[in-house]
Design an enzyme around this catalytic site. Sequence first.
Site, mmCIF file in Angstrom:
data_model
loop_
_atom_site.group_PDB
_atom_site.id
_atom_site.type_symbol
_atom_site.label_atom_id
_atom_site.label_comp_id
_atom_site.label_asym_id
_atom_site.label_seq_id
_atom_site.Cartn_x
_atom_site.Cartn_y
_atom_site.Cartn_z
ATOM 1 N N GLU A 1 -1.816 -0.736 -5.714
ATOM 2 C CA GLU A 1 -3.013 -0.166 -6.307
ATOM 3 C C GLU A 1 -2.672 0.669 -7.533
ATOM 4 O OE1 GLU A 1 -4.619 3.214 -3.914
ATOM 5 O OE2 GLU A 1 -3.905 1.942 -2.295
ATOM 6 N N ASP B 1 0.850 -1.178 0.000
ATOM 7 C CA ASP B 1 0.000 0.000 0.000
ATOM 8 C C ASP B 1 0.889 1.232 0.000
ATOM 9 O OD1 ASP B 1 -2.705 1.315 0.467
ATOM 10 O OD2 ASP B 1 -1.545 2.094 2.147
ATOM 11 N N CYS C 1 -12.188 -4.805 6.163
ATOM 12 C CA CYS C 1 -11.382 -5.572 7.108
ATOM 13 C C CYS C 1 -10.705 -6.717 6.363
ATOM 14 C CB CYS C 1 -12.288 -6.128 8.208
ATOM 15 S SG CYS C 1 -11.443 -7.278 9.310
ATOM 16 N N CYS D 1 -12.241 -10.235 7.977
ATOM 17 C CA CYS D 1 -13.618 -10.719 7.794
ATOM 18 C C CYS D 1 -14.370 -10.044 6.657
ATOM 19 C CB CYS D 1 -14.405 -10.560 9.094
ATOM 20 S SG CYS D 1 -14.919 -8.856 9.398
ATOM 21 N N CYS E 1 -15.350 -7.198 14.152
ATOM 22 C CA CYS E 1 -14.963 -8.576 14.467
ATOM 23 C C CYS E 1 -13.825 -8.603 15.494
ATOM 24 C CB CYS E 1 -14.551 -9.328 13.215
ATOM 25 S SG CYS E 1 -12.906 -8.886 12.618
ATOM 26 N N ASP F 1 -2.775 1.273 6.996
ATOM 27 C CA ASP F 1 -2.053 0.973 5.752
ATOM 28 C C ASP F 1 -1.718 -0.518 5.652
ATOM 29 O OD1 ASP F 1 -2.223 3.650 5.356
ATOM 30 O OD2 ASP F 1 -0.104 4.080 5.714
ATOM 31 N N CYS G 1 -12.273 -3.095 13.289
ATOM 32 C CA CYS G 1 -13.430 -3.796 12.739
ATOM 33 C C CYS G 1 -14.261 -4.356 13.884
ATOM 34 C CB CYS G 1 -12.978 -4.928 11.828
ATOM 35 S SG CYS G 1 -14.340 -5.887 11.164
HETATM 36 ZN ZN LIG Z 1 -13.318 -7.831 10.623
#
Ligand SMILES: [Zn+2]
Length: 377
Positions: A263, A180, A317, A320, A335, A342, A333
């Site tokens: 990217e 990234d 994320c 997940c 989760c 980054d 996140c």
């Molecule tokens: Zn997650």
Amino acid sequence: MLRTASIKLETSVADAAALLALQAAYAAACNRLVPLVIAYRCWNRVALHNLAYTDLRAHTPLGSQMACNAVFSVCKAYKAQKQLGRIPKDESVQAVCFDRASVHFDKRTYTLKGDAVSLYTLAGRIMVRLLCGAHQRRILDGGIAKEAELICRKGQWYFNLVVESEDHQPVASGPVMGVDVGENNLAASSTGKVWGGGDLRHRRDQHLALRRRLQSNGSQSAKQLLRKISGKEQRRVKHINHETSKAIVAQAINVGARKITMEDLTHIRRRIRAGKRMRARLHRWAFRQLQTFVQYKAQAVGIAVELVDPAYTSQRCSECRALGRRIKHRFECQCGFRAHADLNASRNLARIGEGIAWPRAAVNTPDVGCVARHASP
Ligand SMILES: [Zn+2]
């Protein structure tokens, strides 16, 4: 892979005079070819050679091989014009002026001898010492010397030598490393490394503040200073990008990566937050340069590089796939996954590179237009 080593020449007064005379005669020969190119719409090397060779030998002091090279240079220039769309089908061909032309050398007009080169001139061969730096030496030692262009810049002669290096065997297996190229840091990889945070960013922002002051000042001396620091900053960024790309590729080698996924920066605007518009515009070239350096350093060791659409790589994320929250440098996140933002993005890039698709539902939400509106100024 072709690389060019731009090598300074150590020329005596007599050498420089001989090269100058050659350059003038070469330019005159090229300019002599232009009316033929225009009359016959011809920029094919063999065809132009047949049209012009006898005339060139009779009316210019160039030897037979240099005359061929002049034909080559003119054809190359016109092919470039054609490629740029500057030779429309139904219009007459425009004249190209070769007054400060570089002189094309091939195997028959130059010979490398250790750290010197023997060059064709109108008065016979001369031997000139090559002033190679470490960078040029590496390129020279890494492959086979092909053709070259002799140029003069501010009174200094350079030999721009094209070197063909053997393509490294591509790395067949191994993981994909996501990289990234970031706002917060220069780069972060899915292997857990972060490059160039804190101090570098601080200095960059200082520079930008100074730049803004000078721009709003507008006086002649402010403009001069602005130009000066711009050049200085560009050289500094280039140096940093070289060092960082070297470290990134070293990391990829270290983990045995077969591919680096980054990217596609045409999308970077989407990601820059509203208040940072100025910074984004000034530094997009720096991000792109870093990627380019990673690309050619990776290619040299057989690691493939892939640029992908970065949609959602910074919002999702990497554990997940849910949309997470980004608070400055942190990604969180529901989760329970927490990571440097980054690093999370680079892990997502690695997944895209591995060909692990997002679940369909995740791709469809949120609406792209919504993200774009939110992110663009
Ligand atoms: Zn997650």
